[in-house]
Write an enzyme that holds these catalytic residues in place. Structure first.
Site, PDB file in Angstrom:
ATOM      1  CE  LYS A  90      38.490  29.208  41.988  1.00 49.06           C
ATOM      2  NZ  LYS A  90      39.419  29.049  40.868  1.00 49.06           N
ATOM      3  CG  ASN A  91      42.193  30.816  42.782  1.00 43.67           C
ATOM      4  OD1 ASN A  91      41.614  29.798  42.407  1.00 43.67           O
ATOM      5  ND2 ASN A  91      42.005  31.997  42.224  1.00 43.67           N
ATOM      6  CB  CYS A 134      39.180  29.333  29.928  1.00 40.35           C
ATOM      7  SG  CYS A 134      39.840  30.796  30.687  1.00 40.35           S
ATOM      8  NE  ARG A 194      43.919  31.683  32.527  1.00 36.77           N
ATOM      9  CZ  ARG A 194      43.065  31.298  33.465  1.00 36.77           C
ATOM     10  NH1 ARG A 194      41.809  31.159  33.158  1.00 36.77           N
ATOM     11  NH2 ARG A 194      43.467  31.026  34.680  1.00 36.77           N
ATOM     12  CG  ASP A 224      40.651  36.335  40.038  1.00 35.38           C
ATOM     13  OD1 ASP A 224      41.252  35.465  40.685  1.00 35.38           O
ATOM     14  OD2 ASP A 224      40.704  36.403  38.790  1.00 35.38           O
ATOM     15  NE  ARG A 257      35.895  26.175  37.405  1.00 38.50           N
ATOM     16  CZ  ARG A 257      36.881  26.294  36.527  1.00 38.50           C
ATOM     17  NH1 ARG A 257      36.636  26.712  35.309  1.00 38.50           N
ATOM     18  NH2 ARG A 257      38.120  25.989  36.854  1.00 38.50           N
TER      19      ARG A 257
END
Ligand code: EPZ
Length: 451
Positions: free
Chosen positions: A54-55, A149, A154, A338, A430
């Site tokens: 995803k990233n 978030c 962030r 992560d 997500r």
């Protein structure tokens, strides 16, 4: 109560109009009521394949704004953030086709709007990745400040400072960043902190700037490297790829390209931990072991047996007890933030006490309090969590707070005695492509349902 083992699939061959796409989004991906029910204690055994990262997919999708020719991206994960980024590009005027479930063809030849509105940015912070390419190609962009978030503030100050260093005029108006530049000019930029999307934004800004830009203290994450590879394939001139010093020689135009997104190293790490905590035996395929060397090293130190089967496959099994080992999260190539929540879940079952130090984000232990409700013994002090291992977890109703916290609660539920209900699984949607289906296939008892 409706229960289904996996999401209804949108037929990838059906090209959905944006409005219809939004309808499906509301029905398939973004249902805020979805929950997981997990019955723990099952050993995971078998083979699981890893989806695209995803990233990496998100910045590569944003890079399509840099050219009027088609950019085709393969191996995209079919997750919520990709759908959101697709919508952002379409709202700007891009034509985005999905010839098959994991491929997008993006045509940015007819961009009409240069903005990323708050409604989208607040749901996906990575929308700020539109900033660099829009200013680079069109000399203008209006992007909502992402706001904070669950895991932290962030800020994007380093993104904005970098753009100013390239000659952009930055204004903050009504919560939006308005950036303008006739033509960006190359410069030397030293990042005060390693920032992944900051590095990505500045790379995309610099590729069309006049002259040479040097980015020092640049992020070295594999997703940054993947973006640089795509940009060079589009005609950019980036050297030092993979190092913390990137040199970018600006060019006047970029062409279209075709690119395959790298495997998701965090998904691979998540399944390594899931295999370990269930004392199972998992073959993890279509991954890149080199991208998670720090995770493999630390898990091996903790007693997890991990075998490298090939350049794209690993086998994980636990040959006995897990021993508590401390970790500290740092930028790549060190232990990734992560993977912190997933590792912490494993340490609840280790022999001894482990200290987990979170150096990247200021509030990334939300999962700890939920695990304590399952019987874990965790003390959080500032940016450290002390986990006293060896406590049998028992199933409970828990609340997901962010993407990786959700994954750690799934891991804890796989281990716990009895039933765990995880609420707000839209967080996990997500970034994980059909995680419950992949887990079911290797023996987990997990289902998605709505009350
Ligand atoms: C990227 O976020 C990832 N997201 C995150 O993954 C990941 O956790 C993070 O990098 C760190 O690896 C995407 O790539 C879409 P940063 P990013 O800028 O770029 C501070 C997930 O779970 N900072 O590297 O937003 C910041 O507050 C997500 O997939 C500034 O102070 O992270 C943080 O403390 C979560 N000013 C640190 O730097 C800035 O302008 C690193 O943040 C930018 C960042």
């Amino acid at each position: 109560m409706k229960s289904f083992g996996c999401r209804a699939n949108i037929s990838p061959t059906v090209e959905l109009q944006p409005s219809l796409l939004l309808y499906f989004q509301s029905k398939v991906f973004c249902n805020l009521m979805d929950k997981f029910r997990i019955i723990g204690g099952k050993r995971l055994e078998g083979r699981v394949s890893i989806s695209g990262a995803k990233n990496s997919a998100l910045p590569c999708m944003a890079a399509s704004l840099l050219t009027s020719e088609n950019v085709v991206l393969h191996n995209l994960p079919y997750v919520r953030d990709i759908i959101t980024m697709r919508r952002l590009l379409e709202d700007m005027g891009c034509m985005v086709l999905m010839p098959e479930r994991h491929t997008l063809k993006i045509d940015a030849s007819n961009i009409k709007f240069f903005e990323a509105p708050y409604e989208l940015v607040k749901t996906m912070r990575a929308s700020v990745l539109a900033l660099g390419p829009l200013v680079a190609r069109f000399g203008q962009a209006e992007v909502s400040l992402p706001g904070g978030c669950a895991i932290g503030q962030r800020p994007i100050d380093l993104h904005l400072k970098g753009l100013e260093m390239l000659g952009a005029k930055i204004e903050l108006v009504g919560g939006n960043v308005i950036a303008r530049a006739d033509r960006l000019k190359g410069n030397n930029i030293v990042f005060e902190k390693v920032t992944v999307t900051g590095t990505e934004n500045m790379m995309m800004a610099a590729v069309l700037a006049e002259g040479v830009t040097v980015l020092e203290n640049a992020a070295r994450e594999p997703e940054v490297t993947d973006l640089a590879i795509l940009l060079n394939r589009m005609g950019a001139r980036i050297t030092g790829v993979g190092s913390s010093t990137l040199k970018i020689e600006g060019v006047s135009k970029l062409r279209g390209a075709e690119h395959t997104i790298i495997p998701d190293r965090i998904e691979a790490g998540t399944f390594l931990v899931a295999g370990a905590i269930t004392k199972g035996s998992l073959e993890i395929t279509e991954c890149n072991p080199d991208h998670i060397a720090s995770v493999i090293d630390k898990l091996s130190e903790a007693g997890v047996k991990i075998e490298r089967l090939s350049d794209v496959a690993l086998r994980v099994e636990t040959n006995g007890k897990i021993v508590a080992k401390d970790i500290t999260t740092e930028p790549f190539p060190d232990f990734p933030t992560d993977m912190q929540a997933q590792y912490l879940a494993l340490m609840t079952q280790a022999e001894g006490s482990a200290v987990v130090t979170e150096n990247i984000f200021e509030n990334r232990f939300m999962h700890a309090s939920e695990m304590m409700r399952m019987g874990a013994s965790i003390t959080v002090k500032g940016n450290q969590a002390i986990i006293e291992g060896g406590k049998q977890l028992t199933g409970a109703k828990v609340l997901a707070s962010d993407l990786r916290a959700s994954a750690s609660l799934v891991i804890a539920g796989l281990n716990a005695d009895g039933e765990t209900i995880i609420d707000r699984v839209y967080h996990i949607d997500r970034g994980y492509d059909k995680i419950e289906e992949k887990l079911c296939k290797v023996g987990a008892s997990i289902e998605r349902f709505r009350d």
